[in-house]
Scaffold this active site. Structure first.
Site, PDB file in Angstrom:
ATOM      1  N   LYS A  26      13.799  -6.999   3.676  1.00  0.00           N
ATOM      2  CA  LYS A  26      15.057  -6.379   4.619  1.00  0.00           C
ATOM      3  C   LYS A  26      16.087  -6.977   4.844  1.00  0.00           C
ATOM      4  O   LYS A  26      16.915  -5.540   5.425  1.00  0.00           O
ATOM      5  CB  LYS A  26      13.720  -6.347   5.819  1.00  0.00           C
TER       6      LYS A  26
ATOM      7  N   ASN B 126       8.236 -18.560  18.039  1.00  0.00           N
ATOM      8  CA  ASN B 126       7.776 -18.191  16.948  1.00  0.00           C
ATOM      9  C   ASN B 126       8.681 -19.950  15.754  1.00  0.00           C
ATOM     10  O   ASN B 126       9.035 -20.694  16.721  1.00  0.00           O
ATOM     11  CB  ASN B 126       9.897 -17.063  16.437  1.00  0.00           C
ATOM     12  N   ARG B 127       7.592 -19.805  14.839  1.00  0.00           N
ATOM     13  CA  ARG B 127       7.570 -20.834  14.589  1.00  0.00           C
ATOM     14  C   ARG B 127       9.158 -21.415  14.597  1.00  0.00           C
ATOM     15  O   ARG B 127       9.395 -23.129  14.696  1.00  0.00           O
ATOM     16  CB  ARG B 127       7.166 -21.013  12.911  1.00  0.00           C
ATOM     17  N   THR B 128      10.688 -20.796  14.002  1.00  0.00           N
ATOM     18  CA  THR B 128      11.320 -21.734  14.149  1.00  0.00           C
ATOM     19  C   THR B 128      12.291 -21.292  15.450  1.00  0.00           C
ATOM     20  O   THR B 128      12.620 -19.971  15.582  1.00  0.00           O
ATOM     21  CB  THR B 128      12.425 -21.068  12.938  1.00  0.00           C
TER      22      THR B 128
ATOM     23  N   ASP C 281       9.947   0.975  10.536  1.00  0.00           N
ATOM     24  CA  ASP C 281       9.145   0.646  11.622  1.00  0.00           C
ATOM     25  C   ASP C 281       9.288  -0.040  13.023  1.00  0.00           C
ATOM     26  O   ASP C 281       8.592   0.283  13.924  1.00  0.00           O
ATOM     27  CB  ASP C 281       9.653  -1.130  11.205  1.00  0.00           C
TER      28      ASP C 281
ATOM     29  N   LEU D 138       0.524  -0.941   0.248  1.00  0.00           N
ATOM     30  CA  LEU D 138      -0.223   0.597   0.298  1.00  0.00           C
ATOM     31  C   LEU D 138       0.631   0.991   0.092  1.00  0.00           C
ATOM     32  O   LEU D 138       0.469   2.121  -0.149  1.00  0.00           O
ATOM     33  CB  LEU D 138      -0.704  -0.017   1.069  1.00  0.00           C
ATOM     34  N   SER D 139       2.453   1.552  -0.240  1.00  0.00           N
ATOM     35  CA  SER D 139       3.095   2.148   0.054  1.00  0.00           C
ATOM     36  C   SER D 139       2.736   3.171  -1.317  1.00  0.00           C
ATOM     37  O   SER D 139       2.908   4.570  -1.440  1.00  0.00           O
ATOM     38  CB  SER D 139       4.377   1.538   0.226  1.00  0.00           C
TER      39      SER D 139
ATOM     40  N   GLY E 261       7.028 -13.948  16.046  1.00  0.00           N
ATOM     41  CA  GLY E 261       7.494 -14.155  14.863  1.00  0.00           C
ATOM     42  C   GLY E 261       8.637 -13.819  15.462  1.00  0.00           C
ATOM     43  O   GLY E 261       8.821 -12.955  16.482  1.00  0.00           O
ATOM     44  N   ALA E 262      10.154 -13.894  14.451  1.00  0.00           N
ATOM     45  CA  ALA E 262      11.063 -13.525  14.578  1.00  0.00           C
ATOM     46  C   ALA E 262      11.948 -13.043  13.713  1.00  0.00           C
ATOM     47  O   ALA E 262      13.022 -13.222  13.118  1.00  0.00           O
ATOM     48  CB  ALA E 262      11.862 -14.435  15.406  1.00  0.00           C
TER      49      ALA E 262
HETATM   50  P1  NAP Z   1       9.733 -12.010   7.182  1.00  0.00           P
HETATM   51  O1  NAP Z   1      11.152 -11.563   7.783  1.00  0.00           O
HETATM   52  O2  NAP Z   1      10.281 -12.556   6.783  1.00  0.00           O
HETATM   53  O3  NAP Z   1       9.578 -13.087   8.799  1.00  0.00           O
HETATM   54  C1  NAP Z   1       7.946 -13.329   8.406  1.00  0.00           C
HETATM   55  C2  NAP Z   1       7.987 -13.909  10.616  1.00  0.00           C
HETATM   56  O4  NAP Z   1       6.792 -14.817   9.746  1.00  0.00           O
HETATM   57  C3  NAP Z   1       9.128 -15.155  10.882  1.00  0.00           C
HETATM   58  O5  NAP Z   1       8.301 -14.938  11.873  1.00  0.00           O
HETATM   59  C4  NAP Z   1       8.145 -16.815  10.553  1.00  0.00           C
HETATM   60  O6  NAP Z   1       8.564 -17.340  11.124  1.00  0.00           O
HETATM   61  C5  NAP Z   1       6.707 -16.026  10.450  1.00  0.00           C
HETATM   62  N1  NAP Z   1       6.156 -17.145   9.367  1.00  0.00           N
HETATM   63  C6  NAP Z   1       5.726 -17.326   8.570  1.00  0.00           C
HETATM   64  N2  NAP Z   1       4.958 -18.059   8.122  1.00  0.00           N
HETATM   65  C7  NAP Z   1       3.988 -18.692   9.065  1.00  0.00           C
HETATM   66  C8  NAP Z   1       3.874 -19.959   9.212  1.00  0.00           C
HETATM   67  N3  NAP Z   1       2.507 -20.033   8.514  1.00  0.00           N
HETATM   68  N4  NAP Z   1       3.461 -20.121  10.549  1.00  0.00           N
HETATM   69  C9  NAP Z   1       3.976 -19.231  11.799  1.00  0.00           C
HETATM   70  N5  NAP Z   1       4.782 -18.798  11.528  1.00  0.00           N
HETATM   71  C10 NAP Z   1       5.082 -18.434  10.016  1.00  0.00           C
HETATM   72  O7  NAP Z   1       8.907 -10.638   7.457  1.00  0.00           O
HETATM   73  P2  NAP Z   1       8.686  -9.213   8.428  1.00  0.00           P
HETATM   74  O8  NAP Z   1       9.372  -8.777   7.183  1.00  0.00           O
HETATM   75  O9  NAP Z   1       8.968 -10.131   9.677  1.00  0.00           O
HETATM   76  O10 NAP Z   1       7.216  -9.319   8.173  1.00  0.00           O
HETATM   77  C11 NAP Z   1       6.023  -9.914   8.660  1.00  0.00           C
HETATM   78  C12 NAP Z   1       4.614  -9.351   8.296  1.00  0.00           C
HETATM   79  O11 NAP Z   1       4.781  -8.081   9.108  1.00  0.00           O
HETATM   80  C13 NAP Z   1       4.281  -9.518   7.362  1.00  0.00           C
HETATM   81  O12 NAP Z   1       3.012  -9.760   7.365  1.00  0.00           O
HETATM   82  C14 NAP Z   1       4.095  -7.919   6.662  1.00  0.00           C
HETATM   83  O13 NAP Z   1       3.346  -7.914   6.089  1.00  0.00           O
HETATM   84  C15 NAP Z   1       4.165  -6.901   8.173  1.00  0.00           C
HETATM   85  N6  NAP Z   1       4.427  -5.732   8.141  1.00  0.00           N
HETATM   86  C16 NAP Z   1       3.580  -4.670   8.299  1.00  0.00           C
HETATM   87  C17 NAP Z   1       4.631  -4.058   8.886  1.00  0.00           C
HETATM   88  C18 NAP Z   1       3.530  -2.482   9.779  1.00  0.00           C
HETATM   89  O14 NAP Z   1       3.906  -1.006   9.311  1.00  0.00           O
HETATM   90  N7  NAP Z   1       2.535  -2.496   9.463  1.00  0.00           N
HETATM   91  C19 NAP Z   1       5.649  -3.258   8.945  1.00  0.00           C
HETATM   92  C20 NAP Z   1       6.387  -4.531   8.951  1.00  0.00           C
HETATM   93  C21 NAP Z   1       5.853  -5.811   8.627  1.00  0.00           C
HETATM   94  P3  NAP Z   1       9.804 -18.782  10.683  1.00  0.00           P
HETATM   95  O15 NAP Z   1      11.016 -17.693  11.139  1.00  0.00           O
HETATM   96  O16 NAP Z   1       9.700 -19.591  11.214  1.00  0.00           O
HETATM   97  O17 NAP Z   1       9.759 -18.094   9.112  1.00  0.00           O
END
Ligand code: NAP
Length: 291
Positions: A66, A151-153, A102, A16-17, A127-128
Protein backbone atom coordinates in the site's frame (compact mmCIF):
# COMPACT_ATOMS: atom_id res chain seq x y z
CA UNK A 1 -15.01 -7.79 -24.08
CA UNK A 2 -14.46 -9.09 -20.55
CA UNK A 3 -13.40 -6.31 -18.19
CA UNK A 4 -10.42 -7.03 -15.93
CA UNK A 5 -9.90 -6.15 -12.27
CA UNK A 6 -7.82 -7.61 -9.45
CA UNK A 7 -5.94 -7.34 -6.19
CA UNK A 8 -2.15 -7.22 -5.74
CA UNK A 9 -0.29 -8.17 -2.55
CA UNK A 10 2.10 -10.68 -0.99
CA UNK A 11 0.86 -13.07 0.28
CA UNK A 12 -2.45 -12.81 -1.53
CA UNK A 13 -4.12 -16.18 -0.98
CA UNK A 14 -5.86 -14.92 2.22
CA UNK A 15 -7.62 -12.03 0.41
CA UNK A 16 -11.43 -12.11 0.39
CA UNK A 17 -11.66 -9.35 -2.23
CA UNK A 18 -11.99 -11.78 -5.19
CA UNK A 19 -15.05 -13.41 -3.60
CA UNK A 20 -16.66 -10.05 -2.81
CA UNK A 21 -16.06 -8.43 -6.20
CA UNK A 22 -16.97 -11.53 -8.20
CA UNK A 23 -20.31 -11.56 -6.36
CA UNK A 24 -20.76 -7.89 -7.26
CA UNK A 25 -20.09 -8.49 -10.97
CA UNK A 26 -22.56 -11.40 -10.98
CA UNK A 27 -25.24 -9.27 -9.29
CA UNK A 28 -24.65 -6.48 -11.83
CA UNK A 29 -24.67 -8.95 -14.78
CA UNK A 30 -21.30 -7.53 -15.76
CA UNK A 31 -18.88 -9.46 -17.98
CA UNK A 32 -15.88 -8.90 -15.71
CA UNK A 33 -13.13 -10.87 -13.96
CA UNK A 34 -11.46 -10.10 -10.61
CA UNK A 35 -8.19 -12.00 -9.98
CA UNK A 36 -5.66 -12.16 -7.15
CA UNK A 37 -2.07 -11.42 -8.23
CA UNK A 38 0.84 -12.52 -6.03
CA UNK A 39 3.24 -9.56 -6.27
CA UNK A 40 6.37 -9.29 -4.09
CA UNK A 41 7.44 -5.65 -3.61
CA UNK A 42 10.67 -6.17 -5.59
CA UNK A 43 8.77 -6.79 -8.84
CA UNK A 44 5.84 -4.41 -8.28
CA UNK A 45 6.85 -1.90 -10.97
CA UNK A 46 7.15 -4.34 -13.94
CA UNK A 47 4.05 -6.25 -12.84
CA UNK A 48 2.02 -3.05 -12.67
CA UNK A 49 3.22 -2.13 -16.16
CA UNK A 50 2.22 -5.59 -17.39
CA UNK A 51 -1.26 -5.35 -15.84
CA UNK A 52 -1.80 -1.96 -17.49
CA UNK A 53 -0.72 -3.38 -20.85
CA UNK A 54 -3.16 -6.27 -20.35
CA UNK A 55 -6.01 -3.77 -20.06
CA UNK A 56 -6.76 -4.07 -16.34
CA UNK A 57 -9.18 -1.27 -15.32
CA UNK A 58 -8.91 -1.38 -11.55
CA UNK A 59 -6.87 -2.90 -8.75
CA UNK A 60 -7.01 -3.23 -5.02
CA UNK A 61 -3.69 -3.10 -3.17
CA UNK A 62 -3.04 -5.00 0.04
CA UNK A 63 -0.19 -5.80 2.47
CA UNK A 64 2.71 -5.01 2.00
CA UNK A 65 2.31 -2.84 -1.10
CA UNK A 66 0.00 0.00 0.00
CA UNK A 67 2.85 2.40 0.70
CA UNK A 68 5.31 1.02 -1.90
CA UNK A 69 2.82 1.63 -4.69
CA UNK A 70 2.37 5.37 -3.93
CA UNK A 71 5.35 6.73 -5.94
CA UNK A 72 4.36 4.57 -8.92
CA UNK A 73 0.99 6.33 -9.37
CA UNK A 74 0.47 8.90 -12.16
CA UNK A 75 -2.02 10.76 -9.96
CA UNK A 76 -3.01 10.55 -6.30
CA UNK A 77 -6.32 11.40 -4.71
CA UNK A 78 -5.83 14.01 -1.96
CA UNK A 79 -6.63 11.54 0.86
CA UNK A 80 -4.27 8.85 -0.45
CA UNK A 81 -1.56 11.47 -0.77
CA UNK A 82 -2.04 12.70 2.79
CA UNK A 83 -2.10 9.18 4.22
CA UNK A 84 0.78 7.97 2.08
CA UNK A 85 -1.01 4.70 1.30
CA UNK A 86 -3.08 3.49 -1.65
CA UNK A 87 -5.53 0.56 -1.52
CA UNK A 88 -7.40 1.22 -4.78
CA UNK A 89 -6.06 2.01 -8.24
CA UNK A 90 -8.29 3.30 -11.01
CA UNK A 91 -6.76 2.92 -14.49
CA UNK A 92 -8.02 5.22 -17.22
CA UNK A 93 -6.29 5.60 -20.62
CA UNK A 94 -3.22 3.71 -19.30
CA UNK A 95 -2.84 6.19 -16.41
CA UNK A 96 -3.07 5.18 -12.75
CA UNK A 97 -4.93 7.13 -10.07
CA UNK A 98 -4.36 6.03 -6.45
CA UNK A 99 -7.12 6.22 -3.82
CA UNK A 100 -7.52 5.08 -0.23
CA UNK A 101 -11.00 3.66 0.39
CA UNK A 102 -10.06 2.22 3.82
CA UNK A 103 -10.87 5.68 5.21
CA UNK A 104 -14.50 5.51 4.05
CA UNK A 105 -14.61 1.84 5.13
CA UNK A 106 -13.62 2.55 8.73
CA UNK A 107 -15.79 5.64 8.96
CA UNK A 108 -18.89 3.71 7.88
CA UNK A 109 -18.24 1.03 10.54
CA UNK A 110 -18.24 3.61 13.33
CA UNK A 111 -20.97 5.87 11.98
CA UNK A 112 -23.39 3.41 10.32
CA UNK A 113 -22.84 0.00 11.95
CA UNK A 114 -22.11 1.17 15.49
CA UNK A 115 -23.83 4.60 15.31
CA UNK A 116 -21.01 5.81 17.50
CA UNK A 117 -20.31 9.47 18.14
CA UNK A 118 -16.58 9.95 18.71
CA UNK A 119 -16.85 13.55 19.91
CA UNK A 120 -15.38 13.92 23.40
CA UNK A 121 -14.03 10.34 23.36
CA UNK A 122 -10.55 8.91 23.70
CA UNK A 123 -9.45 6.54 20.96
CA UNK A 124 -6.49 4.20 21.27
CA UNK A 125 -5.14 3.11 17.91
CA UNK A 126 -2.86 0.08 17.85
CA UNK A 127 -0.51 0.08 14.84
CA UNK A 128 1.07 2.65 12.55
CA UNK A 129 1.09 0.87 9.19
CA UNK A 130 -1.06 1.57 6.13
CA UNK A 131 -4.35 0.53 7.76
CA UNK A 132 -3.66 2.54 10.93
CA UNK A 133 -2.93 5.59 8.79
CA UNK A 134 -6.32 5.27 7.08
CA UNK A 135 -8.09 4.76 10.42
CA UNK A 136 -6.28 7.77 11.89
CA UNK A 137 -7.36 9.93 8.98
CA UNK A 138 -10.98 8.76 9.31
CA UNK A 139 -10.86 9.49 13.05
CA UNK A 140 -9.61 13.02 12.48
CA UNK A 141 -12.81 13.65 10.55
CA UNK A 142 -14.89 12.30 13.46
CA UNK A 143 -13.41 14.70 16.06
CA UNK A 144 -12.61 12.56 19.13
CA UNK A 145 -11.10 14.35 22.12
CA UNK A 146 -7.87 12.36 22.00
CA UNK A 147 -6.18 9.94 19.63
CA UNK A 148 -3.45 7.87 21.24
CA UNK A 149 -1.26 5.68 19.08
CA UNK A 150 0.74 2.67 20.24
CA UNK A 151 2.97 0.73 17.88
CA UNK A 152 5.69 -1.90 18.18
CA UNK A 153 8.04 0.48 16.35
CA UNK A 154 7.66 3.68 18.37
CA UNK A 155 9.14 6.05 15.75
CA UNK A 156 6.41 5.04 13.30
CA UNK A 157 3.76 5.97 15.88
CA UNK A 158 5.44 9.35 16.30
CA UNK A 159 5.46 9.92 12.54
CA UNK A 160 1.78 9.05 12.35
CA UNK A 161 0.98 11.54 15.13
CA UNK A 162 2.90 14.23 13.23
CA UNK A 163 1.01 13.45 10.00
CA UNK A 164 -2.38 13.40 11.74
CA UNK A 165 -1.67 16.81 13.24
CA UNK A 166 -1.13 18.06 9.68
CA UNK A 167 -4.31 16.30 8.57
CA UNK A 168 -6.25 18.10 11.29
CA UNK A 169 -5.02 21.42 9.95
CA UNK A 170 -6.36 20.48 6.50
CA UNK A 171 -9.71 19.24 7.82
CA UNK A 172 -10.70 21.72 10.49
CA UNK A 173 -10.81 25.45 11.16
CA UNK A 174 -7.99 27.02 13.25
CA UNK A 175 -10.51 27.59 16.08
CA UNK A 176 -11.36 23.90 16.29
CA UNK A 177 -7.68 22.96 16.26
CA UNK A 178 -7.04 25.31 19.18
CA UNK A 179 -9.77 23.70 21.28
CA UNK A 180 -9.79 20.35 19.63
CA UNK A 181 -8.09 17.01 19.45
CA UNK A 182 -5.03 15.86 21.33
CA UNK A 183 -2.64 13.40 19.73
CA UNK A 184 0.07 11.33 21.40
CA UNK A 185 2.32 8.42 20.57
CA UNK A 186 2.47 6.29 23.70
CA UNK A 187 5.18 3.75 24.52
CA UNK A 188 4.14 0.10 24.36
CA UNK A 189 4.54 -0.39 28.11
CA UNK A 190 1.96 2.36 28.87
CA UNK A 191 -0.80 0.36 27.20
CA UNK A 192 -2.32 -1.37 30.21
CA UNK A 193 -2.00 1.73 32.36
CA UNK A 194 -4.03 3.99 30.05
CA UNK A 195 -6.75 1.52 29.11
CA UNK A 196 -9.24 2.69 31.77
CA UNK A 197 -9.31 6.11 30.07
CA UNK A 198 -9.94 4.67 26.61
CA UNK A 199 -13.42 4.65 25.01
CA UNK A 200 -12.57 3.16 21.63
CA UNK A 201 -9.82 0.62 20.94
CA UNK A 202 -8.85 -0.08 17.33
CA UNK A 203 -6.51 -2.91 16.43
CA UNK A 204 -4.89 -1.95 13.12
CA UNK A 205 -1.86 -4.22 13.57
CA UNK A 206 -1.47 -7.55 11.83
CA UNK A 207 -1.75 -9.34 15.19
CA UNK A 208 -4.65 -11.77 14.95
CA UNK A 209 -4.04 -12.64 11.30
CA UNK A 210 -2.62 -16.01 12.37
CA UNK A 211 -4.22 -18.31 14.94
CA UNK A 212 -0.95 -18.45 16.89
CA UNK A 213 -0.75 -14.62 17.29
CA UNK A 214 -0.84 -13.21 20.82
CA UNK A 215 -3.60 -10.81 21.89
CA UNK A 216 -2.29 -7.21 21.53
CA UNK A 217 -3.52 -6.00 24.97
CA UNK A 218 -3.72 -7.51 28.45
CA UNK A 219 -7.27 -9.02 28.52
CA UNK A 220 -7.95 -7.87 32.09
CA UNK A 221 -7.38 -4.24 31.02
CA UNK A 222 -10.45 -4.37 28.74
CA UNK A 223 -13.59 -2.91 30.31
CA UNK A 224 -17.34 -2.93 29.68
CA UNK A 225 -17.55 0.66 28.41
CA UNK A 226 -15.14 0.00 25.56
CA UNK A 227 -15.93 -0.19 21.87
CA UNK A 228 -13.38 -2.49 20.23
CA UNK A 229 -12.83 -2.60 16.47
CA UNK A 230 -10.41 -5.23 15.18
CA UNK A 231 -9.50 -4.77 11.51
CA UNK A 232 -8.70 -8.48 11.13
CA UNK A 233 -11.60 -9.93 9.17
CA UNK A 234 -10.99 -13.68 8.81
CA UNK A 235 -12.24 -14.74 12.20
CA UNK A 236 -13.28 -13.63 15.66
CA UNK A 237 -9.86 -12.75 17.05
CA UNK A 238 -8.78 -13.41 20.67
CA UNK A 239 -9.06 -9.63 21.17
CA UNK A 240 -12.74 -9.58 20.13
CA UNK A 241 -13.52 -12.64 22.25
CA UNK A 242 -11.79 -11.16 25.30
CA UNK A 243 -13.60 -7.83 24.82
CA UNK A 244 -17.00 -9.57 24.65
CA UNK A 245 -16.19 -11.56 27.77
CA UNK A 246 -15.71 -8.19 29.53
CA UNK A 247 -19.11 -7.07 28.08
CA UNK A 248 -17.56 -4.52 25.70
CA UNK A 249 -18.98 -3.84 22.24
CA UNK A 250 -16.70 -5.64 19.77
CA UNK A 251 -16.74 -5.72 15.98
CA UNK A 252 -14.40 -7.40 13.48
CA UNK A 253 -13.01 -6.08 10.21
CA UNK A 254 -15.48 -7.69 7.79
CA UNK A 255 -17.73 -4.63 7.60
CA UNK A 256 -14.79 -2.35 6.89
CA UNK A 257 -13.63 -4.73 4.18
CA UNK A 258 -17.11 -4.61 2.66
CA UNK A 259 -17.39 -0.81 2.75
CA UNK A 260 -13.92 -0.20 1.32
CA UNK A 261 -14.75 -2.67 -1.47
CA UNK A 262 -18.06 -0.92 -2.16
CA UNK A 263 -16.20 2.36 -2.52
CA UNK A 264 -13.53 0.80 -4.79
CA UNK A 265 -16.23 -0.60 -7.06
CA UNK A 266 -17.98 2.76 -7.21
CA UNK A 267 -14.71 4.40 -8.31
CA UNK A 268 -14.03 1.76 -11.00
CA UNK A 269 -17.53 1.48 -12.45
CA UNK A 270 -18.91 4.94 -11.60
CA UNK A 271 -22.14 3.33 -10.37
CA UNK A 272 -23.42 2.16 -6.97
CA UNK A 273 -22.22 -1.25 -5.80
CA UNK A 274 -24.61 -4.15 -5.00
CA UNK A 275 -23.74 -4.06 -1.32
CA UNK A 276 -26.05 -6.84 -0.11
CA UNK A 277 -24.72 -9.36 -2.66
CA UNK A 278 -21.17 -8.44 -1.64
CA UNK A 279 -21.99 -8.74 2.07
CA UNK A 280 -23.63 -12.16 1.58
CA UNK A 281 -20.61 -13.47 -0.34
CA UNK A 282 -18.22 -12.33 2.39
CA UNK A 283 -20.27 -13.76 5.24
CA UNK A 284 -20.64 -17.07 3.40
CA UNK A 285 -16.91 -17.48 2.86
CA UNK A 286 -15.95 -16.44 6.39
CA UNK A 287 -18.50 -18.82 7.92
CA UNK A 288 -17.13 -21.60 5.74
CA UNK A 289 -13.51 -20.90 6.72
CA UNK A 290 -14.25 -20.59 10.45
CA UNK A 291 -16.22 -23.83 10.28
P1 NAP B 1 1.23 -2.94 7.52
O1 NAP B 1 1.32 -1.62 6.83
O2 NAP B 1 2.19 -4.01 7.17
O3 NAP B 1 1.31 -2.62 9.11
C1 NAP B 1 1.33 -3.67 10.04
C2 NAP B 1 1.19 -3.11 11.44
O4 NAP B 1 1.14 -4.20 12.36
C3 NAP B 1 2.37 -2.24 11.90
O5 NAP B 1 1.92 -1.28 12.79
C4 NAP B 1 3.28 -3.28 12.59
O6 NAP B 1 4.14 -2.72 13.55
C5 NAP B 1 2.23 -4.11 13.29
N1 NAP B 1 2.71 -5.47 13.58
C6 NAP B 1 2.99 -6.45 12.69
N2 NAP B 1 3.40 -7.55 13.33
C7 NAP B 1 3.37 -7.26 14.65
C8 NAP B 1 3.70 -8.00 15.83
N3 NAP B 1 4.14 -9.27 15.76
N4 NAP B 1 3.54 -7.40 17.02
C9 NAP B 1 3.09 -6.12 17.10
N5 NAP B 1 2.78 -5.36 16.03
C10 NAP B 1 2.92 -5.93 14.83
O7 NAP B 1 -0.21 -3.58 7.32
P2 NAP B 1 -1.62 -2.81 7.21
O8 NAP B 1 -1.97 -2.58 5.80
O9 NAP B 1 -1.55 -1.66 8.12
O10 NAP B 1 -2.63 -3.93 7.76
C11 NAP B 1 -2.70 -4.26 9.13
C12 NAP B 1 -3.82 -5.29 9.34
O11 NAP B 1 -5.08 -4.68 9.06
C13 NAP B 1 -3.71 -6.49 8.40
O12 NAP B 1 -3.98 -7.66 9.14
C14 NAP B 1 -4.77 -6.26 7.36
O13 NAP B 1 -5.32 -7.48 6.86
C15 NAP B 1 -5.83 -5.51 8.18
N6 NAP B 1 -6.64 -4.63 7.33
C16 NAP B 1 -8.00 -4.80 7.34
C17 NAP B 1 -8.81 -3.99 6.57
C18 NAP B 1 -10.28 -4.19 6.57
O14 NAP B 1 -10.95 -3.69 5.65
N7 NAP B 1 -10.85 -4.86 7.55
C19 NAP B 1 -8.26 -2.96 5.79
C20 NAP B 1 -6.87 -2.80 5.83
C21 NAP B 1 -6.08 -3.64 6.60
P3 NAP B 1 5.61 -2.19 13.11
O15 NAP B 1 5.39 -0.80 12.58
O16 NAP B 1 6.39 -2.23 14.35
O17 NAP B 1 6.13 -3.13 12.06
Amino acid sequence: MTRLFGVIGHPISHSLSPVMHTAAFTALHLDALYSPFEVPAAILKPILKGLLAAGVEGLNVTVPLKETVVPLMDHLDVTAQAIGAVNTIVIRRQKTIGYNTDVVGFRRVLVEDLRYDCRGKTVLLLGAGGAARAVGWALVGLCPKRIWIVNRTYTKAKHLVRDLCRATALYHSPRRIRWGMGFAALPLDALTQVMQEVDVLVNATSLGLYVSDPIPVVPSSLHKNLVVVDLIYHRDTPLLKAARRRCAVAIGGLSMLLYQGVESLRLWLRRPAPIEAMRRALVRVVNKVSG
